[in-house]
Design a protein around this motif. Structure first.
Motif, PDB file in Angstrom:
ATOM      1  N   ILE A 143       0.850  -1.191   0.000  1.00 49.04           N
ATOM      2  CA  ILE A 143       0.000   0.000   0.000  1.00 49.04           C
ATOM      3  C   ILE A 143       0.882   1.236   0.000  1.00 49.04           C
ATOM      4  O   ILE A 143       1.871   1.303   0.732  1.00 49.04           O
ATOM      5  N   LEU A 144       0.512   2.209  -0.816  1.00 46.80           N
ATOM      6  CA  LEU A 144       1.174   3.515  -0.806  1.00 46.80           C
ATOM      7  C   LEU A 144       0.133   4.567  -0.474  1.00 46.80           C
ATOM      8  O   LEU A 144      -0.893   4.660  -1.137  1.00 46.80           O
ATOM      9  N   GLN A 145       0.425   5.346   0.549  1.00 43.49           N
ATOM     10  CA  GLN A 145      -0.435   6.478   0.888  1.00 43.49           C
ATOM     11  C   GLN A 145       0.192   7.741   0.307  1.00 43.49           C
ATOM     12  O   GLN A 145       1.397   7.941   0.415  1.00 43.49           O
ATOM     13  N   ILE A 146      -0.638   8.565  -0.302  1.00 46.41           N
ATOM     14  CA  ILE A 146      -0.165   9.829  -0.873  1.00 46.41           C
ATOM     15  C   ILE A 146      -0.930  10.952  -0.205  1.00 46.41           C
ATOM     16  O   ILE A 146      -2.164  10.918  -0.136  1.00 46.41           O
ATOM     17  N   GLY A 147      -0.214  11.947   0.244  1.00 49.07           N
ATOM     18  CA  GLY A 147      -0.898  13.054   0.881  1.00 49.07           C
ATOM     19  C   GLY A 147       0.014  14.211   1.161  1.00 49.07           C
ATOM     20  O   GLY A 147       0.976  14.436   0.448  1.00 49.07           O
ATOM     21  N   LYS A 148      -0.300  14.883   2.218  1.00 53.72           N
ATOM     22  CA  LYS A 148       0.247  16.198   2.473  1.00 53.72           C
ATOM     23  C   LYS A 148       1.696  16.212   2.930  1.00 53.72           C
ATOM     24  O   LYS A 148       2.576  15.807   2.189  1.00 53.72           O
ATOM     25  N   PHE A 149       1.959  16.639   4.115  1.00 57.57           N
ATOM     26  CA  PHE A 149       3.287  17.138   4.463  1.00 57.57           C
ATOM     27  C   PHE A 149       4.055  16.297   5.466  1.00 57.57           C
ATOM     28  O   PHE A 149       3.484  15.563   6.255  1.00 57.57           O
ATOM     29  N   TYR A 150       5.360  16.489   5.435  1.00 58.56           N
ATOM     30  CA  TYR A 150       6.255  15.963   6.450  1.00 58.56           C
ATOM     31  C   TYR A 150       7.298  17.028   6.721  1.00 58.56           C
ATOM     32  O   TYR A 150       7.803  17.609   5.779  1.00 58.56           O
ATOM     33  N   PRO A 151       7.642  17.321   7.954  1.00 58.63           N
ATOM     34  CA  PRO A 151       7.188  16.718   9.192  1.00 58.63           C
ATOM     35  C   PRO A 151       5.705  16.961   9.440  1.00 58.63           C
ATOM     36  O   PRO A 151       5.111  17.908   8.946  1.00 58.63           O
ATOM     37  N   ILE A 152       5.139  16.082  10.249  1.00 57.93           N
ATOM     38  CA  ILE A 152       3.705  16.084  10.537  1.00 57.93           C
ATOM     39  C   ILE A 152       3.340  17.324  11.334  1.00 57.93           C
ATOM     40  O   ILE A 152       3.959  17.631  12.346  1.00 57.93           O
ATOM     41  N   ARG A 153       2.327  18.037  10.852  1.00 62.26           N
ATOM     42  CA  ARG A 153       1.834  19.238  11.528  1.00 62.26           C
ATOM     43  C   ARG A 153       0.343  19.153  11.840  1.00 62.26           C
ATOM     44  O   ARG A 153      -0.127  19.706  12.797  1.00 62.26           O
ATOM     45  N   GLY A 154      -0.426  18.483  10.973  1.00 58.07           N
ATOM     46  CA  GLY A 154      -1.875  18.501  11.134  1.00 58.07           C
ATOM     47  C   GLY A 154      -2.497  17.119  11.142  1.00 58.07           C
ATOM     48  O   GLY A 154      -1.808  16.100  11.137  1.00 58.07           O
ATOM     49  N   GLY A 155      -3.830  17.113  11.127  1.00 61.75           N
ATOM     50  CA  GLY A 155      -4.594  15.887  11.260  1.00 61.75           C
ATOM     51  C   GLY A 155      -4.463  14.912  10.110  1.00 61.75           C
ATOM     52  O   GLY A 155      -4.363  13.707  10.323  1.00 61.75           O
ATOM     53  N   VAL A 156      -4.473  15.409   8.869  1.00 62.25           N
ATOM     54  CA  VAL A 156      -4.375  14.518   7.710  1.00 62.25           C
ATOM     55  C   VAL A 156      -3.046  13.774   7.740  1.00 62.25           C
ATOM     56  O   VAL A 156      -2.991  12.556   7.553  1.00 62.25           O
ATOM     57  N   GLU A 157      -1.973  14.509   7.998  1.00 63.17           N
ATOM     58  CA  GLU A 157      -0.653  13.884   8.043  1.00 63.17           C
ATOM     59  C   GLU A 157      -0.564  12.862   9.180  1.00 63.17           C
ATOM     60  O   GLU A 157       0.050  11.808   9.038  1.00 63.17           O
ATOM     61  N   LYS A 158      -1.198  13.175  10.305  1.00 61.70           N
ATOM     62  CA  LYS A 158      -1.176  12.274  11.459  1.00 61.70           C
ATOM     63  C   LYS A 158      -1.925  10.981  11.138  1.00 61.70           C
ATOM     64  O   LYS A 158      -1.465   9.885  11.487  1.00 61.70           O
ATOM     65  N   VAL A 159      -3.056  11.082  10.461  1.00 62.63           N
ATOM     66  CA  VAL A 159      -3.809   9.886  10.066  1.00 62.63           C
ATOM     67  C   VAL A 159      -2.958   9.031   9.127  1.00 62.63           C
ATOM     68  O   VAL A 159      -2.854   7.806   9.301  1.00 62.63           O
ATOM     69  N   MET A 160      -2.337   9.660   8.129  1.00 64.25           N
ATOM     70  CA  MET A 160      -1.485   8.919   7.190  1.00 64.25           C
ATOM     71  C   MET A 160      -0.358   8.204   7.922  1.00 64.25           C
ATOM     72  O   MET A 160      -0.086   7.026   7.669  1.00 64.25           O
ATOM     73  N   PHE A 161       0.307   8.919   8.806  1.00 64.18           N
ATOM     74  CA  PHE A 161       1.432   8.353   9.534  1.00 64.18           C
ATOM     75  C   PHE A 161       0.980   7.204  10.432  1.00 64.18           C
ATOM     76  O   PHE A 161       1.612   6.138  10.463  1.00 64.18           O
ATOM     77  N   ASP A 162      -0.123   7.396  11.142  1.00 69.29           N
ATOM     78  CA  ASP A 162      -0.634   6.345  12.027  1.00 69.29           C
ATOM     79  C   ASP A 162      -1.011   5.093  11.228  1.00 69.29           C
ATOM     80  O   ASP A 162      -0.752   3.966  11.672  1.00 69.29           O
ATOM     81  N   LEU A 163      -1.630   5.268  10.070  1.00 73.58           N
ATOM     82  CA  LEU A 163      -1.970   4.120   9.231  1.00 73.58           C
ATOM     83  C   LEU A 163      -0.709   3.420   8.731  1.00 73.58           C
ATOM     84  O   LEU A 163      -0.636   2.185   8.714  1.00 73.58           O
ATOM     85  N   THR A 164       0.275   4.201   8.320  1.00 74.50           N
ATOM     86  CA  THR A 164       1.525   3.622   7.836  1.00 74.50           C
ATOM     87  C   THR A 164       2.205   2.808   8.931  1.00 74.50           C
ATOM     88  O   THR A 164       2.611   1.664   8.713  1.00 74.50           O
ATOM     89  N   VAL A 165       2.316   3.376  10.109  1.00 72.66           N
ATOM     90  CA  VAL A 165       2.944   2.672  11.225  1.00 72.66           C
ATOM     91  C   VAL A 165       2.123   1.443  11.613  1.00 72.66           C
ATOM     92  O   VAL A 165       2.666   0.335  11.764  1.00 72.66           O
ATOM     93  N   GLY A 166       0.820   1.614  11.770  1.00 65.05           N
ATOM     94  CA  GLY A 166      -0.033   0.508  12.200  1.00 65.05           C
ATOM     95  C   GLY A 166      -0.017  -0.670  11.241  1.00 65.05           C
ATOM     96  O   GLY A 166       0.122  -1.827  11.657  1.00 65.05           O
ATOM     97  N   LEU A 167      -0.153  -0.392   9.951  1.00 62.35           N
ATOM     98  CA  LEU A 167      -0.143  -1.468   8.959  1.00 62.35           C
ATOM     99  C   LEU A 167       1.229  -2.122   8.864  1.00 62.35           C
ATOM    100  O   LEU A 167       1.341  -3.350   8.796  1.00 62.35           O
ATOM    101  N   SER A 168       2.277  -1.312   8.869  1.00 54.68           N
ATOM    102  CA  SER A 168       3.623  -1.874   8.745  1.00 54.68           C
ATOM    103  C   SER A 168       3.990  -2.719   9.969  1.00 54.68           C
ATOM    104  O   SER A 168       4.703  -3.712   9.844  1.00 54.68           O
ATOM    105  N   GLU A 169       3.506  -2.353  11.135  1.00 59.12           N
ATOM    106  CA  GLU A 169       3.752  -3.169  12.327  1.00 59.12           C
ATOM    107  C   GLU A 169       3.023  -4.506  12.262  1.00 59.12           C
ATOM    108  O   GLU A 169       3.387  -5.453  12.963  1.00 59.12           O
ATOM    109  N   GLN A 170       2.004  -4.596  11.407  1.00 58.59           N
ATOM    110  CA  GLN A 170       1.283  -5.853  11.177  1.00 58.59           C
ATOM    111  C   GLN A 170       1.880  -6.629   9.998  1.00 58.59           C
ATOM    112  O   GLN A 170       1.262  -7.542   9.467  1.00 58.59           O
ATOM    113  N   HIS A 171       3.064  -6.217   9.556  1.00 60.28           N
ATOM    114  CA  HIS A 171       3.809  -6.840   8.454  1.00 60.28           C
ATOM    115  C   HIS A 171       3.116  -6.685   7.106  1.00 60.28           C
ATOM    116  O   HIS A 171       3.247  -7.535   6.231  1.00 60.28           O
ATOM    117  N   ILE A 172       2.390  -5.586   6.947  1.00 57.12           N
ATOM    118  CA  ILE A 172       1.821  -5.198   5.662  1.00 57.12           C
ATOM    119  C   ILE A 172       2.682  -4.061   5.130  1.00 57.12           C
ATOM    120  O   ILE A 172       2.870  -3.051   5.814  1.00 57.12           O
TER     121      ILE A 172
END
Length: 131
Positions: free
Chosen positions: A3-32
């Motif tokens: 899965i590739l997520q495409i979106g806003k900014f890094y470093p994380i400043r707002g809600g959209v970026e936080k959701v993307m980052f949390d999904l990336t971390v959560g899925l990758s920790e599940q070996h996805i």
């Protein structure tokens, strides 16, 4: 599954970026395999940050900031190079740069669109961008 997520900014400043980052971390920790492609904020360098064996953040440089949108032309070229490596692209909106990159990438796979919020401040620009 990759899965590739495409979106806003890094470093994380707002809600959209936080959701993307949390999904990336959560899925990758599940070996996805889950990566995040985004534009830099301020003067953050273009780089790839390896989060773990299954997740990374790919940051492309921003050239111009206009109407609260980072314009990062290299997002288009980067996505064109890597899109074929993913089974699903999860795009986070509203983000005109991400939409343009996906449109020009030639990607033919599955796309998940996550609409976080309407454009509030730039109401005239919303007329050009709304679905």
């Amino acid at each position: 599954m990759k899965i590739l997520q495409i979106g806003k900014f890094y470093p994380i400043r707002g809600g959209v970026e936080k959701v993307m980052f949390d999904l990336t971390v959560g899925l990758s920790e599940q070996h996805i395999q889950c990566d995040m492609l985004c534009a830099s904020t301020e003067n953050h360098p273009a780089e790839t940050i390896q989060l773990n064996n299954f997740g990374r953040v790919i940051i492309v440089p921003t050239k111009i900031k206009a109407a609260a949108t980072m314009l990062a032309p290299s997002m288009i070229t980067k996505l064109r190079k890597i899109a074929k490596n993913y089974d699903i692209i999860h795009i986070h909106h509203p983000d005109p740069m991400a939409a343009l990159a996906l449109f020009l990438s030639g990607y033919k796979g599955k796309v998940v669109l996550h609409w976080h919020s309407d454009i509030v401040k730039q109401k005239r620009l919303l007329q050009l961008y709304r679905p």
